[in-house]
Design a protein around this motif. Structure first.
Motif, PDB file in Angstrom:
ATOM      1  N   SER A   1       0.974  -1.335   0.273  1.00 55.34           N
ATOM      2  CA  SER A   1       0.216  -0.163  -0.010  1.00 55.34           C
ATOM      3  C   SER A   1       1.059   1.282  -0.137  1.00 55.34           C
TER       4      SER A   1
ATOM      5  N   THR B   1      -2.808  10.548   8.994  1.00 51.87           N
ATOM      6  CA  THR B   1      -4.162  10.411   7.953  1.00 51.87           C
ATOM      7  C   THR B   1      -5.633  11.206   8.267  1.00 51.87           C
TER       8      THR B   1
ATOM      9  N   GLU C   1      -6.157   5.992   4.210  1.00 53.07           N
ATOM     10  CA  GLU C   1      -5.640   5.336   5.006  1.00 53.07           C
ATOM     11  C   GLU C   1      -4.399   5.250   4.203  1.00 53.07           C
ATOM     12  N   GLU C   2      -4.377   4.953   2.890  1.00 53.24           N
ATOM     13  CA  GLU C   2      -3.315   4.721   2.762  1.00 53.24           C
ATOM     14  C   GLU C   2      -2.056   5.916   1.710  1.00 53.24           C
TER      15      GLU C   2
ATOM     16  N   GLU D   1     -12.315   5.844   2.006  1.00 58.40           N
ATOM     17  CA  GLU D   1     -11.675   5.729   3.361  1.00 58.40           C
ATOM     18  C   GLU D   1     -10.528   4.888   3.161  1.00 58.40           C
ATOM     19  N   GLN D   2      -9.911   4.182   2.086  1.00 55.17           N
ATOM     20  CA  GLN D   2      -9.157   3.252   1.826  1.00 55.17           C
ATOM     21  C   GLN D   2      -8.108   4.612   1.177  1.00 55.17           C
TER      22      GLN D   2
ATOM     23  N   ALA E   1     -16.059   3.705   1.026  1.00 56.75           N
ATOM     24  CA  ALA E   1     -15.744   3.051   1.710  1.00 56.75           C
ATOM     25  C   ALA E   1     -14.307   2.961   0.869  1.00 56.75           C
ATOM     26  N   HIS E   2     -14.594   4.063  -0.457  1.00 52.20           N
ATOM     27  CA  HIS E   2     -13.449   3.977  -1.387  1.00 52.20           C
ATOM     28  C   HIS E   2     -12.252   5.175  -1.117  1.00 52.20           C
TER      29      HIS E   2
END
Length: 406
Positions: A3, A10, A344-345, A340-341, A337-338
């Protein structure tokens, strides 16, 4: 698959985010999507209403799409010409976005080989002689004197944006428009210091960037829209686009890279992914060109399956390269969700196009239901509405829009 390396801290998409000299109320940016609401190259009330809808729907900053730096740089009908006489209308645009609680960015560009004589009145230019395989336009090589003029036009357009109250500018260095075409060994066959190595092919972009920075200082955030790859054999690929990012990042003049893919010259669906609406594209053409689209359109546009977050894998390659600027992720982002991902990365901001055309209030909606999914189905019928008034075909905005200059 590794990742992205996390950067310092973040943040949630709803948190404020600093972008150069400005602070966005949240991390969502409306990506530039040609509006078709400026038939005379000026701001209209329809254009203001279109963008204000995104801000009122929760978007932190909206991007005024493709503001041409010169009459020869138009890419499509109904685009803004970024010149001083249009400042009064542009001020009304930025004031409306600020009053609605958000920020405004202006995308500055020159279409180069994507342009057509039917729109600009002049022969398209490219780094070298080039025949656009989609439009069949023959592009002549840009001269050194013309390159100097284009650099000045970018700087002047940036100052116009600053004087009009914009919070950011986005330099369009993607999709094989003029600057991006210099990166491409498929198009750039020059034998001077602007051709050959990737350092040479990045030189024009660097000169534009530095001229813009010198002109506007820290008045605006500077975002660069950069193609990671364009899906065309022998053209832009990650081993060189990461070097372009490194060279531009090292200037310290870039506040963020909005990473993108694809080309407006050939295999256009590599950017959009999902359904290829040949019938929709054919309806925008006339006579023999309409027949040509029906017969050969699928081969020219390409077919690429859609998947969520389809630019994220390539974007990971830029994280260890880019040291100073932040990263903005685009492509296949349709629900919380997209977002958030991506956050997070280590991505700093999220850019959305089609999903916001479908639901301008998508961020406000997600505040209420983070588990909900966006309504966009990636049918790509919005692609061809640019020839009239860009909109999602499942909304009513197109039928009610006005095109009277303000």
């Amino acid at each position: 698959m590794s990742s992205l390396r996390k950067r310092k801290e973040t943040h949630d998409v709803f948190s404020p985010g600093k972008l150069g000299p400005v602070t966005l109320p949240n991390r969502l940016i409306k990506a530039a999507t040609s509006e078709g609401r400026s038939p005379e190259g000026k701001v209209t009330q329809a254009l203001i209403d279109f963008h204000r809808g995104f801000i009122e729907g929760g978007t932190g900053m909206t991007t005024l799409a493709f503001c041409a730096i010169s009459p020869a740089g138009f890419a499509a009908p109904g685009e803004i010409l970024m010149i001083r006489k249009n400042i009064p209308g542009l001020k009304k645009f930025t004031q409306a976005m600020h009053e609605a609680g958000g920020l405004a960015s202006a995308q500055l560009g020159h279409a180069g080989p994507v342009a057509s004589k039917q729109i600009t009145g002049s022969q398209p230019i490219a780094p070298s002689r080039f025949i656009n395989p989609t439009s069949f336009q023959i592009c002549r090589p840009i001269t050194r004197d013309e390159m100097t003029k284009v650099i000045e036009q970018f700087a002047e357009a940036a100052e116009v944006a600053a004087d009009s109250g914009f919070d950011a500018i986005e330099l369009h260095f993607g999709h094989l428009y003029l600057v991006s075409a210099f990166f491409s060994p498929w198009i750039n066959k020059r034998k001077d210091e602007y051709g050959g190595s990737i350092e040479n092919r990045t030189r024009f972009a660097k000169e534009i960037l530095l001229a813009v920075k010198e002109r506007i200082k820290d008045r605006l955030a500077i975002v660069i829209k950069l193609s990671m790859d364009d899906g065309v054999k022998g053209s832009i690929w990650l081993d060189e686009s990461t070097e372009t990012a490194r060279i531009l990042d090292e200037t310290g003049a870039v506040d963020a890279f909005e990473l993108t893919m694809g080309s407006s010259v050939y295999k256009q669906m590599y950017l959009f992914r999902g359904e290829t609406d040949i019938d929709g594209m054919a309806q925008t053409q006339k006579g023999i060109f309409r027949l040509g689209v029906k017969l050969f359109g699928r081969r020219m546009l390409g077919e690429f399956p859609y998947k969520d977050l389809y630019m994220l894998e390539a974007a990971r390659q830029f994280q260890p390269i880019v040291k100073h600027a932040q990263l903005i992720l685009l492509g296949g982002i349709n629900d919380y969700a997209h977002m958030e991902q991506a956050m997070e990365e280590g991505v700093s901001f999220i850019a959305m196009g089609r999903a916001l055309l479908r639901e301008p209030n998508i961020l406000n909606k997600m505040k209420q239901d983070k588990q909900g999914r966006g309504l966009c189905i990636h049918c790509n019928k919005c692609m061809f509405t640019v020839y009239a008034t860009t909109n999602c075909v499942f909304t009513k905005e197109y039928a009610t829009s006005s095109k009277v200059p303000v």
